[in-house]
Design a protein around this motif. Structure first.
Motif, PDB file in Angstrom:
ATOM      1  N   LEU A 177       0.893  -1.241  -0.137  1.00 15.34           N
ATOM      2  CA  LEU A 177       0.153  -0.016   0.026  1.00 15.34           C
ATOM      3  C   LEU A 177       0.842   1.129   0.048  1.00 15.34           C
ATOM      4  O   LEU A 177       1.952   1.253   0.664  1.00 15.34           O
ATOM      5  N   ASP A 178       0.440   2.259  -0.763  1.00 11.99           N
ATOM      6  CA  ASP A 178       1.031   3.486  -0.916  1.00 11.99           C
ATOM      7  C   ASP A 178       0.163   4.737  -0.550  1.00 11.99           C
ATOM      8  O   ASP A 178      -0.877   4.731  -1.338  1.00 11.99           O
ATOM      9  N   LEU A 179       0.025   5.488   0.429  1.00 12.27           N
ATOM     10  CA  LEU A 179      -0.938   6.368   0.998  1.00 12.27           C
ATOM     11  C   LEU A 179      -0.417   7.707   0.372  1.00 12.27           C
ATOM     12  O   LEU A 179      -1.149   8.848   0.905  1.00 12.27           O
ATOM     13  N   THR A 250      -3.736  20.232  -5.770  1.00 13.70           N
ATOM     14  CA  THR A 250      -3.422  19.941  -7.214  1.00 13.70           C
ATOM     15  C   THR A 250      -2.384  19.040  -7.174  1.00 13.70           C
ATOM     16  O   THR A 250      -1.358  18.658  -6.432  1.00 13.70           O
ATOM     17  N   SER A 251      -2.707  18.210  -8.239  1.00 13.27           N
ATOM     18  CA  SER A 251      -1.843  16.933  -8.639  1.00 13.27           C
ATOM     19  C   SER A 251      -1.301  17.447 -10.217  1.00 13.27           C
ATOM     20  O   SER A 251      -1.989  17.705 -10.632  1.00 13.27           O
ATOM     21  N   GLY A 252      -0.324  17.009 -10.278  1.00 12.15           N
ATOM     22  CA  GLY A 252       0.252  17.265 -11.408  1.00 12.15           C
ATOM     23  C   GLY A 252       1.830  17.004 -11.631  1.00 12.15           C
ATOM     24  O   GLY A 252       2.524  16.559 -10.998  1.00 12.15           O
ATOM     25  N   ILE A 268       2.398   9.946 -10.702  1.00 11.03           N
ATOM     26  CA  ILE A 268       0.906   9.383 -10.661  1.00 11.03           C
ATOM     27  C   ILE A 268       0.909   8.122 -11.601  1.00 11.03           C
ATOM     28  O   ILE A 268       1.215   8.401 -12.951  1.00 11.03           O
ATOM     29  N   ILE A 269       0.531   7.084 -11.207  1.00 10.19           N
ATOM     30  CA  ILE A 269       0.704   5.940 -12.108  1.00 10.19           C
ATOM     31  C   ILE A 269      -0.847   5.536 -12.432  1.00 10.19           C
ATOM     32  O   ILE A 269      -1.660   5.459 -11.595  1.00 10.19           O
ATOM     33  N   ASP A 270      -1.047   5.265 -13.709  1.00 14.14           N
ATOM     34  CA  ASP A 270      -2.236   4.723 -14.114  1.00 14.14           C
ATOM     35  C   ASP A 270      -2.209   3.037 -13.782  1.00 14.14           C
ATOM     36  O   ASP A 270      -1.486   2.340 -14.452  1.00 14.14           O
TER      37      ASP A 270
HETATM   38  P1  AMP Z   1      -0.828  13.391  -5.131  1.00 12.23           P
HETATM   39  O1  AMP Z   1       0.505  14.257  -5.167  1.00 12.23           O
HETATM   40  O2  AMP Z   1      -1.569  13.663  -4.208  1.00 12.23           O
HETATM   41  O3  AMP Z   1      -1.077  13.286  -6.838  1.00 12.23           O
HETATM   42  O4  AMP Z   1      -0.145  11.758  -4.924  1.00 12.23           O
HETATM   43  C1  AMP Z   1       0.597  11.290  -5.465  1.00 12.23           C
HETATM   44  C2  AMP Z   1       1.391  10.015  -4.864  1.00 12.23           C
HETATM   45  O5  AMP Z   1       0.158   9.249  -4.793  1.00 12.23           O
HETATM   46  C3  AMP Z   1       2.346   9.328  -5.675  1.00 12.23           C
HETATM   47  O6  AMP Z   1       3.803   9.851  -5.255  1.00 12.23           O
HETATM   48  C4  AMP Z   1       2.210   7.874  -5.123  1.00 12.23           C
HETATM   49  O7  AMP Z   1       2.617   7.773  -4.008  1.00 12.23           O
HETATM   50  C5  AMP Z   1       0.613   7.859  -4.949  1.00 12.23           C
HETATM   51  N1  AMP Z   1       0.140   7.271  -6.145  1.00 12.23           N
HETATM   52  C6  AMP Z   1       0.499   7.315  -7.629  1.00 12.23           C
HETATM   53  N2  AMP Z   1      -0.555   6.830  -8.373  1.00 12.23           N
HETATM   54  C7  AMP Z   1      -1.561   6.640  -7.653  1.00 12.23           C
HETATM   55  C8  AMP Z   1      -2.820   5.999  -7.923  1.00 12.23           C
HETATM   56  N3  AMP Z   1      -3.464   5.687  -9.372  1.00 12.23           N
HETATM   57  N4  AMP Z   1      -3.771   6.028  -7.025  1.00 12.23           N
HETATM   58  C9  AMP Z   1      -3.377   6.085  -5.720  1.00 12.23           C
HETATM   59  N5  AMP Z   1      -2.262   6.708  -5.477  1.00 12.23           N
HETATM   60  C10 AMP Z   1      -1.282   7.034  -6.317  1.00 12.23           C
END
Ligand code: AMP
Ligand code: MG
Length: 343
Positions: A177-179, A250-252, A268-270
């Motif tokens: 898990l990665d939160l 903001t995510s990006g 961010i991974i699909d």
């Molecule tokens: P954020 O900056 O809030 O958009 O979160 C990005 C982080 O969420 C990444 O660095 C990963 O640790 C994790 N992550 C990446 N892809 C996903 C995804 N598809 N769903 C949930 N967490 C993700």
């Protein structure tokens, strides 16, 4: 009533209103704003701004809120081998692992966001994230075979929660898990809640761009103003948002990204392709809670503008501003939060 009396009544009412205005303004002025400045927390920078009756009270509230974030980081960090999350990652395939209420809450919410986004948001994406993280250090992208193998361990349906016992179990091996896409938002909500209880009249918590505000704005301003960063130009603001009693995230690919063969790869991974999500430059979400904005900004980055907009429009009180190819795509009511755009 005689005309002269009527005028007198109107005159008195006007004077009373004016005095009330003065009293309210004076009361507003009697509060102070204290800014914590930036502190490194949860792998990013945290900042808390508090508006309170006196600076001692504000400073005390700020420390309590930071303590709360520190304790949540201890529970949910992926980097700390002693965190409860790390324990779950090591043991949950072997046996159900009991967790604290906070962690359970975040895990339950994560599953809900997976369901809502049709799997675009998925905290079980950890094994794939791990491979791409390594790439950022070595510069060598993971092989397709390694990605395919990691992807087999991904799947939110295999994350099993027991709400009665508050335990977590993995239904398949290799899960991790990665939160990173939700814990910061949750921590912002918790910190802000504490600030409210500690007598602050207004506050803003910013955890790496996961921001939420409540109450009286800082420095006597009319609103809490939050800058929306230009995804392609560091330190440039695209717009200023008025955000009172709301959260924004903001995510990006502008914060953390790698360039591989000339392509910008976001973190961010699909989960479907195990590749970095690249269809949009940035996704800003506005919503009542920071956990919502955190998870949804990650989800919409994966979904892209079309499906992402559909998801956002289906949720009450949620708005989005998506930047794609330099253009701004907004949900129906997003414009009302934009106070100023850069030219
Ligand atoms: P954020 O900056 O809030 O958009 O979160 C990005 C982080 O969420 C990444 O660095 C990963 O640790 C994790 N992550 C990446 N892809 C996903 C995804 N598809 N769903 C949930 N967490 C993700
Ligand atoms: Mg997020």
């Amino acid at each position: 009533m005689e005309p002269s009396n009527k005028y007198r009544v109107v005159w008195y009412a006007a004077v009373m209103l004016l005095m009330l205005g003065f009293v309210l303004t004076a009361q507003r002025r009697r509060v102070v704003t204290v800014d914590s400045g930036s502190r490194p927390l949860m792998g990013t920078l945290a900042r808390i701004v508090v508006v309170a009756k006196d600076s001692a009270r504000a400073a005390e509230a700020i420390e309590l809120a930071f303590d709360e974030i520190v304790s949540l980081e201890r529970l949910m960090s992926d980097f700390d081998p002693n965190s409860q999350l790390s324990l779950v990652n090591r043991r949950a395939f072997t046996e159900p692992v009991p967790v604290d209420d906070s962690l359970f809450e975040v895990l339950s919410a994560s599953i809900e966001y997976s369901r809502l986004s049709d799997g675009a948001f998925d905290i079980t994406v950890g094994p794939v994230v791990g491979l791409w993280r390594a790439e950022r250090n070595t510069g060598v992208p993971p092989t397709l075979q390694a990605l395919e193998e990691a992807r087999r361990a991904v799947g939110w349906q295999s994350l099993l929660l027991d709400p009665g016992k508050k335990t977590v179990r993995f239904a398949k091996p290799g899960m991790h898990l990665d939160l990173g896409g939700i814990a910061k938002g949750y921590a912002v909500d918790r910190a802000l809640e504490l600030l409210g209880q500690s007598g602050a009249q207004g506050a803003m918590v910013d955890l790496g761009g996961n921001i939420r505000t409540f109450g009286v704005p800082a420095h006597g301003a009319r609103h809490w103003n939050i800058g929306l960063q230009d995804p392609r130009r560091n330190e440039h603001t695209l717009a200023v948002l008025n955000l009172d009693n709301l959260a924004v995230a903001t995510s990006g690919d502008y914060r953390r990204f790698a360039v591989v063969n000339g392509q910008r790869l976001s973190h961010i991974i699909d989960p479907n392709t195990a590749q970095s999500a690249q269809s949009v430059s940035s996704v800003t979400i506005i919503a009542p809670s920071a956990m919502q904005t955190d998870a949804l900004s990650t989800a919409v980055t994966v979904l892209g503008d079309q499906k992402g907009l559909l998801l956002v429009q289906s949720l009450p009180q949620v708005e989005t501003i998506i930047i794609k190819n330099g253009a701004m795509i907004k949900s129906a009511n997003a414009a009302r939060f934009i106070a100023k755009t850069a030219n």
